[in-house]
Design a protein around this motif. Structure first.
Motif, PDB file in Angstrom:
ATOM      1  N   LYS A  87      14.429 -38.416  -9.728  1.00  0.00           N
ATOM      2  CA  LYS A  87      14.556 -38.634  -8.285  1.00  0.00           C
ATOM      3  C   LYS A  87      13.212 -38.768  -7.590  1.00  0.00           C
ATOM      4  N   ASN A  88      12.255 -37.929  -7.960  1.00  0.00           N
ATOM      5  CA  ASN A  88      10.962 -37.926  -7.275  1.00  0.00           C
ATOM      6  C   ASN A  88       9.824 -38.393  -8.177  1.00  0.00           C
ATOM      7  N   ILE A  89      10.153 -39.181  -9.193  1.00  0.00           N
ATOM      8  CA  ILE A  89       9.142 -39.733 -10.086  1.00  0.00           C
ATOM      9  C   ILE A  89       9.174 -41.253  -9.959  1.00  0.00           C
ATOM     10  N   ASP A  90       8.016 -41.885  -9.979  1.00  0.00           N
ATOM     11  CA  ASP A  90       7.924 -43.328  -9.773  1.00  0.00           C
ATOM     12  C   ASP A  90       8.211 -44.072 -11.077  1.00  0.00           C
ATOM     13  N   VAL A  91       9.472 -44.004 -11.482  1.00  0.00           N
ATOM     14  CA  VAL A  91       9.939 -44.706 -12.684  1.00  0.00           C
ATOM     15  C   VAL A  91      11.279 -45.346 -12.366  1.00  0.00           C
ATOM     16  N   GLU A  92      11.743 -46.189 -13.282  1.00  0.00           N
ATOM     17  CA  GLU A  92      13.105 -46.716 -13.203  1.00  0.00           C
ATOM     18  C   GLU A  92      13.926 -46.115 -14.331  1.00  0.00           C
ATOM     19  N   SER A 111      17.674 -44.212  -5.648  1.00  0.00           N
ATOM     20  CA  SER A 111      17.551 -45.672  -5.600  1.00  0.00           C
ATOM     21  C   SER A 111      16.850 -46.256  -6.831  1.00  0.00           C
ATOM     22  N   ASN A 112      16.198 -45.424  -7.625  1.00  0.00           N
ATOM     23  CA  ASN A 112      15.483 -45.934  -8.801  1.00  0.00           C
ATOM     24  C   ASN A 112      16.318 -45.836 -10.083  1.00  0.00           C
ATOM     25  N   VAL A 113      17.637 -45.666  -9.918  1.00  0.00           N
ATOM     26  CA  VAL A 113      18.554 -45.586 -11.057  1.00  0.00           C
ATOM     27  C   VAL A 113      19.498 -46.787 -11.039  1.00  0.00           C
ATOM     28  N   ILE A 185       6.766 -37.387 -17.690  1.00  0.00           N
ATOM     29  CA  ILE A 185       5.353 -37.578 -17.339  1.00  0.00           C
ATOM     30  C   ILE A 185       4.491 -37.630 -18.592  1.00  0.00           C
ATOM     31  N   ASP A 186       4.747 -36.721 -19.524  1.00  0.00           N
ATOM     32  CA  ASP A 186       3.983 -36.689 -20.769  1.00  0.00           C
ATOM     33  C   ASP A 186       4.175 -37.971 -21.567  1.00  0.00           C
TER      34      ASP A 186
END
Length: 225
Positions: A87-92, A111-113, A185-186
């Protein structure tokens, strides 16, 4: 759950009627011996293996890390945790699969899902950067092995035989949002390294083209017994 001991009893009884039982992971083999109580002489362990997944040209290139999850959308598959984690990570996050929970998951998803539904014979793993499977129970998931074949880093729940698929090629996580976020993230920072290790691990342990003799020898032995 409540039916655990009934299932154990059923499997114990079925083992008496079987000439041999094939376990698809070390985890299953240990459970067969230590939990169900099956005689080791009736057991054989051969890890799930597959042929190479065809590598396709990447389409829809994006600056964002693209995470893939291939799973049925049912309660044991903790897609809800994965939604909260990204939710709060800049990924798709791209989800392949369908099931009774899909509508509710779509309502709660950020929105990124992106939900793509069930895609028969899905194989376009190369269009993504990281594979993630979060679940309360697993055997030795074929979708993760397919992703490994395509050279994707893996993020897997520490359940069933999943630990057998992780060796410097991704992250094994407990089922919590914080743990999944840490793993994302890792893995995002180690995509090339983890991806290379996935290919190496696949070739050495899970490539059916190189390991089919294990199955053939096993079946010949059963037929000749």
């Amino acid at each position: 759950g409540y039916l655990k001991y009934l299932y154990i009893l059923i499997e114990k009884c079925l083992s008496w009627l079987s000439d041999s039982i094939l376990c698809i992971s070390e985890y299953d083999y240990k459970n067969a011996v230590n939990v169900i109580g099956i005689n080791k002489k009736r057991l054989k362990k051969i890890s799930n293996c597959i042929f190479h997944i065809p590598i396709e040209s990447r389409i829809n290139k994006s600056d964002k890390i693209k995470i893939l999850s291939v799973s049925r959308l049912s309660p044991p598959k903790r897609i809800d945790l994965l939604l909260s984690a990204v939710k709060n990570i800049d990924v798709e996050l791209h989800i392949i699969g369908d099931g009774e929970l899909r509508r509710g998951l779509e309502i709660m998803s950020p929105s990124n899902v992106f939900f793509h539904g069930e895609i028969e014979n899905f194989s376009n793993f190369s269009n993504f950067d990281i594979f993630c499977l979060i679940s309360d129970s697993e055997g030795l998931p074929l979708s993760a092995i397919e992703a490994m074949s395509a050279g994707l880093p893996l993020i897997l729940s520490n359940v069933g035989g999943c630990s057998e698929l992780i060796h410097e090629n991704g992250c094994l996580v407990e089922n919590s949002v914080k743990e999944i976020q840490r793993a994302i993230i890792d893995s995002s920072n180690q995509i090339e390294l983890y991806g290379c290790q996935s290919k190496i691990l696949f070739e050495t342990r899970f490539n059916l083209a190189l390991n089919n003799n294990q199955y053939l020898d096993y079946y010949r032995e059963i037929l000749l017994t």
